[in-house]
Structure formats: structure tokens, C-alpha cells
Design a protein around this motif. Sequence first.
Motif, PDB file in Angstrom:
ATOM      1  N   MET A   1      -4.409  -2.331  -1.861  1.00 32.85           N
ATOM      2  CA  MET A   1      -5.374  -1.711  -0.893  1.00 32.85           C
ATOM      3  C   MET A   1      -5.747  -3.722  -0.427  1.00 32.85           C
ATOM      4  SD  MET A   1      -7.553   0.597  -3.310  1.00 32.85           S
ATOM      5  CE  MET A   1      -8.417   1.678  -1.861  1.00 32.85           C
ATOM      6  N   LEU A   2      -6.296  -4.321  -0.796  1.00 30.38           N
ATOM      7  CA  LEU A   2      -6.594  -5.475   0.342  1.00 30.38           C
ATOM      8  C   LEU A   2      -6.333  -5.606   1.763  1.00 30.38           C
ATOM      9  CD1 LEU A   2      -7.572  -7.904  -2.456  1.00 30.38           C
ATOM     10  CD2 LEU A   2      -9.111  -6.409  -1.354  1.00 30.38           C
ATOM     11  N   PRO A   3      -5.117  -5.516   1.962  1.00 30.84           N
ATOM     12  CA  PRO A   3      -4.396  -6.139   3.548  1.00 30.84           C
ATOM     13  C   PRO A   3      -4.875  -5.356   4.453  1.00 30.84           C
ATOM     14  CG  PRO A   3      -2.319  -6.006   1.840  1.00 30.84           C
ATOM     15  CD  PRO A   3      -3.541  -5.669   0.791  1.00 30.84           C
ATOM     16  N   ASP A   4      -5.580  -3.854   3.822  1.00 31.12           N
ATOM     17  CA  ASP A   4      -5.641  -3.040   4.717  1.00 31.12           C
ATOM     18  C   ASP A   4      -7.492  -2.381   5.186  1.00 31.12           C
ATOM     19  OD1 ASP A   4      -3.005  -1.337   6.230  1.00 31.12           O
ATOM     20  OD2 ASP A   4      -2.927  -2.441   3.995  1.00 31.12           O
ATOM     21  N   LEU A   5      -7.616  -4.192   3.617  1.00 28.27           N
ATOM     22  CA  LEU A   5      -9.666  -3.897   3.932  1.00 28.27           C
ATOM     23  C   LEU A   5      -9.905  -4.640   4.734  1.00 28.27           C
ATOM     24  CD1 LEU A   5     -10.096  -2.639   0.287  1.00 28.27           C
ATOM     25  CD2 LEU A   5     -10.519  -0.765   2.230  1.00 28.27           C
ATOM     26  N   HIS A   6     -11.399  -4.989   5.182  1.00 28.68           N
ATOM     27  CA  HIS A   6     -11.729  -5.410   5.784  1.00 28.68           C
ATOM     28  C   HIS A   6     -13.721  -5.151   5.156  1.00 28.68           C
ATOM     29  CE1 HIS A   6      -8.864  -3.245   8.775  1.00 28.68           C
ATOM     30  NE2 HIS A   6      -8.776  -4.629   8.937  1.00 28.68           N
TER      31      HIS A   6
ATOM     32  N   ALA B   1     -18.354   8.440   9.915  1.00 26.01           N
ATOM     33  CA  ALA B   1     -17.298   8.823   9.736  1.00 26.01           C
ATOM     34  C   ALA B   1     -17.197   6.983   8.889  1.00 26.01           C
ATOM     35  CB  ALA B   1     -16.214   9.281  10.238  1.00 26.01           C
ATOM     36  N   TYR B   2     -16.327   7.389   7.755  1.00 25.44           N
ATOM     37  CA  TYR B   2     -16.260   6.601   7.069  1.00 25.44           C
ATOM     38  C   TYR B   2     -15.029   5.369   7.241  1.00 25.44           C
ATOM     39  CZ  TYR B   2     -18.496   8.650   3.349  1.00 25.44           C
ATOM     40  OH  TYR B   2     -19.591   9.926   2.188  1.00 25.44           O
ATOM     41  N   ASP B   3     -14.832   4.205   7.563  1.00 28.55           N
ATOM     42  CA  ASP B   3     -14.024   2.940   7.588  1.00 28.55           C
ATOM     43  C   ASP B   3     -12.405   3.536   6.879  1.00 28.55           C
ATOM     44  OD1 ASP B   3     -15.505   2.001   9.551  1.00 28.55           O
ATOM     45  OD2 ASP B   3     -16.279   2.022   8.111  1.00 28.55           O
ATOM     46  N   ALA B   4     -12.482   3.366   6.028  1.00 29.52           N
ATOM     47  CA  ALA B   4     -11.791   4.085   4.827  1.00 29.52           C
ATOM     48  C   ALA B   4     -11.914   5.131   4.178  1.00 29.52           C
ATOM     49  CB  ALA B   4     -10.801   2.811   4.287  1.00 29.52           C
ATOM     50  N   MET B   5     -11.066   5.937   3.193  1.00 30.23           N
ATOM     51  CA  MET B   5     -10.513   6.408   2.379  1.00 30.23           C
ATOM     52  C   MET B   5     -10.223   6.505   1.287  1.00 30.23           C
ATOM     53  SD  MET B   5     -12.254   9.438   3.950  1.00 30.23           S
ATOM     54  CE  MET B   5     -13.236  10.338   2.356  1.00 30.23           C
ATOM     55  N   VAL B   6      -9.947   6.560  -0.111  1.00 29.96           N
ATOM     56  CA  VAL B   6      -9.401   6.258  -1.574  1.00 29.96           C
ATOM     57  C   VAL B   6      -9.772   7.780  -2.072  1.00 29.96           C
ATOM     58  CG1 VAL B   6     -10.495   5.052  -2.353  1.00 29.96           C
ATOM     59  CG2 VAL B   6      -8.534   5.186  -2.611  1.00 29.96           C
ATOM     60  N   PHE B   7      -8.423   8.076  -2.176  1.00 26.82           N
ATOM     61  CA  PHE B   7      -8.334   8.619  -3.554  1.00 26.82           C
ATOM     62  C   PHE B   7      -7.115   8.834  -4.334  1.00 26.82           C
ATOM     63  CE2 PHE B   7      -8.815  10.511   1.017  1.00 26.82           C
ATOM     64  CZ  PHE B   7      -9.957  11.830   1.611  1.00 26.82           C
TER      65      PHE B   7
ATOM     66  N   ILE C   1      -9.477  16.476   3.512  1.00 24.74           N
ATOM     67  CA  ILE C   1     -11.294  15.637   4.404  1.00 24.74           C
ATOM     68  C   ILE C   1     -11.493  14.389   5.092  1.00 24.74           C
ATOM     69  CG2 ILE C   1     -12.186  14.585   2.556  1.00 24.74           C
ATOM     70  CD1 ILE C   1     -11.129  16.375  -0.139  1.00 24.74           C
ATOM     71  N   ALA C   2      -9.935  13.492   4.480  1.00 21.89           N
ATOM     72  CA  ALA C   2      -9.954  12.452   5.563  1.00 21.89           C
ATOM     73  C   ALA C   2      -9.979  12.975   7.116  1.00 21.89           C
ATOM     74  CB  ALA C   2      -8.339  12.330   5.569  1.00 21.89           C
ATOM     75  N   ARG C   3      -9.659  14.055   7.366  1.00 21.89           N
ATOM     76  CA  ARG C   3      -9.456  14.753   9.013  1.00 21.89           C
ATOM     77  C   ARG C   3     -10.936  14.814   9.589  1.00 21.89           C
ATOM     78  NH1 ARG C   3      -6.528  19.006   8.319  1.00 21.89           N
ATOM     79  NH2 ARG C   3      -4.684  17.996   8.787  1.00 21.89           N
ATOM     80  N   ASP C   4     -11.161  15.023   8.376  1.00 20.42           N
ATOM     81  CA  ASP C   4     -13.100  15.543   8.671  1.00 20.42           C
ATOM     82  C   ASP C   4     -13.812  13.910   8.571  1.00 20.42           C
ATOM     83  OD1 ASP C   4     -14.839  17.040   9.798  1.00 20.42           O
ATOM     84  OD2 ASP C   4     -15.542  17.007   7.247  1.00 20.42           O
ATOM     85  N   GLN C   5     -13.481  13.620   7.639  1.00 20.53           N
ATOM     86  CA  GLN C   5     -14.635  12.146   6.933  1.00 20.53           C
ATOM     87  C   GLN C   5     -14.091  10.822   7.900  1.00 20.53           C
ATOM     88  OE1 GLN C   5     -16.291  12.920   3.603  1.00 20.53           O
ATOM     89  NE2 GLN C   5     -16.193  15.408   3.446  1.00 20.53           N
ATOM     90  N   CYS C   6     -12.692  10.769   8.113  1.00 21.67           N
ATOM     91  CA  CYS C   6     -12.660   9.471   7.939  1.00 21.67           C
ATOM     92  C   CYS C   6     -12.214   8.948   9.686  1.00 21.67           C
ATOM     93  CB  CYS C   6     -11.221   9.146   6.263  1.00 21.67           C
ATOM     94  SG  CYS C   6     -10.781   7.156   6.883  1.00 21.67           S
ATOM     95  N   ARG C   7     -12.035   7.205   9.969  1.00 23.83           N
ATOM     96  CA  ARG C   7     -11.747   7.143  11.243  1.00 23.83           C
ATOM     97  C   ARG C   7     -10.373   6.201  11.156  1.00 23.83           C
ATOM     98  NH1 ARG C   7     -17.181   4.491  13.048  1.00 23.83           N
ATOM     99  NH2 ARG C   7     -17.956   3.014  12.074  1.00 23.83           N
ATOM    100  N   GLY C   8     -10.465   6.015   9.677  1.00 21.64           N
ATOM    101  CA  GLY C   8      -9.511   4.127   9.196  1.00 21.64           C
ATOM    102  C   GLY C   8      -8.628   4.942   8.479  1.00 21.64           C
ATOM    103  N   THR C   9      -8.173   3.685   7.850  1.00 14.16           N
ATOM    104  CA  THR C   9      -6.712   4.083   6.957  1.00 14.16           C
ATOM    105  C   THR C   9      -7.107   5.160   5.435  1.00 14.16           C
ATOM    106  OG1 THR C   9      -6.310   1.556   6.784  1.00 14.16           O
ATOM    107  CG2 THR C   9      -5.428   2.541   4.957  1.00 14.16           C
ATOM    108  N   VAL C  10      -6.125   5.956   5.347  1.00 15.68           N
ATOM    109  CA  VAL C  10      -6.579   6.473   4.006  1.00 15.68           C
ATOM    110  C   VAL C  10      -5.803   5.903   2.889  1.00 15.68           C
ATOM    111  CG1 VAL C  10      -6.525   9.132   3.152  1.00 15.68           C
ATOM    112  CG2 VAL C  10      -6.890   8.772   5.437  1.00 15.68           C
ATOM    113  N   PHE C  11      -6.326   6.450   1.693  1.00 10.27           N
ATOM    114  CA  PHE C  11      -5.460   5.074   0.530  1.00 10.27           C
ATOM    115  C   PHE C  11      -4.672   6.439  -1.101  1.00 10.27           C
ATOM    116  CE2 PHE C  11      -7.251   1.761   2.007  1.00 10.27           C
ATOM    117  CZ  PHE C  11      -6.665   0.608   2.166  1.00 10.27           C
ATOM    118  N   VAL C  12      -3.242   7.048  -1.060  1.00  8.82           N
ATOM    119  CA  VAL C  12      -3.485   8.399  -2.001  1.00  8.82           C
ATOM    120  C   VAL C  12      -2.520   7.534  -2.876  1.00  8.82           C
ATOM    121  CG1 VAL C  12      -2.330  10.339  -2.122  1.00  8.82           C
ATOM    122  CG2 VAL C  12      -4.000   9.437   0.279  1.00  8.82           C
ATOM    123  N   PHE C  13      -3.490   7.857  -4.379  1.00 10.05           N
ATOM    124  CA  PHE C  13      -2.430   7.332  -5.898  1.00 10.05           C
ATOM    125  C   PHE C  13      -2.354   8.674  -6.637  1.00 10.05           C
ATOM    126  CE2 PHE C  13      -4.963   3.392  -4.711  1.00 10.05           C
ATOM    127  CZ  PHE C  13      -4.640   2.753  -5.106  1.00 10.05           C
ATOM    128  N   LYS C  14      -0.679   8.829  -6.382  1.00 12.48           N
ATOM    129  CA  LYS C  14      -0.598   9.790  -7.051  1.00 12.48           C
ATOM    130  C   LYS C  14       0.675   9.331  -8.505  1.00 12.48           C
ATOM    131  CE  LYS C  14      -1.523  13.317  -4.258  1.00 12.48           C
ATOM    132  NZ  LYS C  14      -1.644  14.914  -5.077  1.00 12.48           N
TER     133      LYS C  14
END
Length: 237
Positions: A29-34, A100-106, A118-131
Amino acid sequence: MFQWNEEMVRFMRDASEYSDYHRRLVQWMLPDLHPVDHICDAGCGLGYLSLALSPYVRRVTAADRSQEALSVLRENCTRRAVQNIDIRPGDIRADSPDTAYDAMVFCFFGTIEEVAAIARDQCRGTVFVFKKHYATHRFSVGAHPTGHESFRAAAEWLAERGIPFEAAELELEIGQPLRSTEEARRFFRLYSRDEDKSVITDEFLRGRLIETGRTDFPLYLPHKRPVGCLKFSSKSL
């Protein structure tokens, strides 16, 4: 709906503290976090991913419905003197943040459709999803399907809707350290999807466990977990 119990919490706590699994998820995730980011760890469970994220961002909001799981995170924040994690009990779907959060992880959270809503409503940046990126249950004697949405299905859902995303496949070790053979038996009885628990024999356990030479956890159940990783911008939803 997943429900933690005392034994599940103890097993997951042992596994999380034994491995570098969460640190390696964060490395992806780090390259997309600040450093100025406020990130939400949605459905954080015991909060080990939140703890691994905390050195790299301004603030982490760790959200989960389970007070049993969050109590572990509270204890760890106190023990490690971590001051930039906000613990948010309750259903994340029910309460949007003021900003809104700068990023979210699920991480292994719901379906990709639920994540997107959820991300559409609460996030303004990158969304990370692990499956999960495997088809059968890892702690059963027989071959039982996981029953969860797969990495490929989530990627297909995004592609079908024209949502740009990046994907990666990781294989990370997160096995189970164990104090005794009897504890190993309890672990398999707890997580196995085999209806007949008598299939968890001494011979089966001997074939799955390795000796560590440690006094605290003399036995270990190795497991390399294939993880499918997705990231996309909430602005594209």
C-alpha cells in the motif's frame, strides 16, 4: 455475520504477532499513502493492520462491530504507546465521517459492491481491497469451498463497470503458532468445516504441524495465504 469469540481472538492474536503478514500488506500500500493521510481500516478486527499502518499516516480510524476484537487493539495501542489510531465501534455503513477519509482499506470485508458503496460515501482518495485468492477452506480435512467472494470475481465486477483499477497477487505466510497438540486439535475443531470432527486425528495433526524448537509455541501450523490485492480511486465510483 462473522462473530468473534474468546478463543478466536486468542488464536488470531497469536498468529498476527507471530508473523509479519500485516506489515507486508502495508508494504504493498505504501506507494499510495502519504504522511498527511487519514485512512480508515474498515472491519479492522483485532487491529493489527491498523497498527502496521500507523507509522506511515497522520491518522488511522479503525472501525469494527466487535467490542471483543477492538479490546485487543485498545490494549495494543496502550502497550505500544500508539496515539494516532481512533477506534470506531459499530457498523461502518451506518455512520459516515464528518470529513471523507483520504484512503480506505477493506481487508477480507464483504463484497466488492458493498465496498464500493461505502467508499463512494466515505472516501475521497485511494481504496485498497484485499480478497482471498484460493477456492477451498484452508483449515478443513476435506475440500470445502470458502464461500466468500473471490479476488477474480471482485476484479471482474470492477472491470464490467469500467472502473480503472490495479491488481496484484501476493502469497504471505500467516500460519498458526500453537502451545500443544491439544490446542492444535481445538484450533481445527473450531475452524474446520468438516461435519464429522473425528476426521481430525492424531495422524492428520502430525502431517500438518511442524516443531519450532520454541518454548512458548513448540508447534506451528504453516500456511501461505494467497491474497488478491486491488486498488482504485473512489472518484471513479
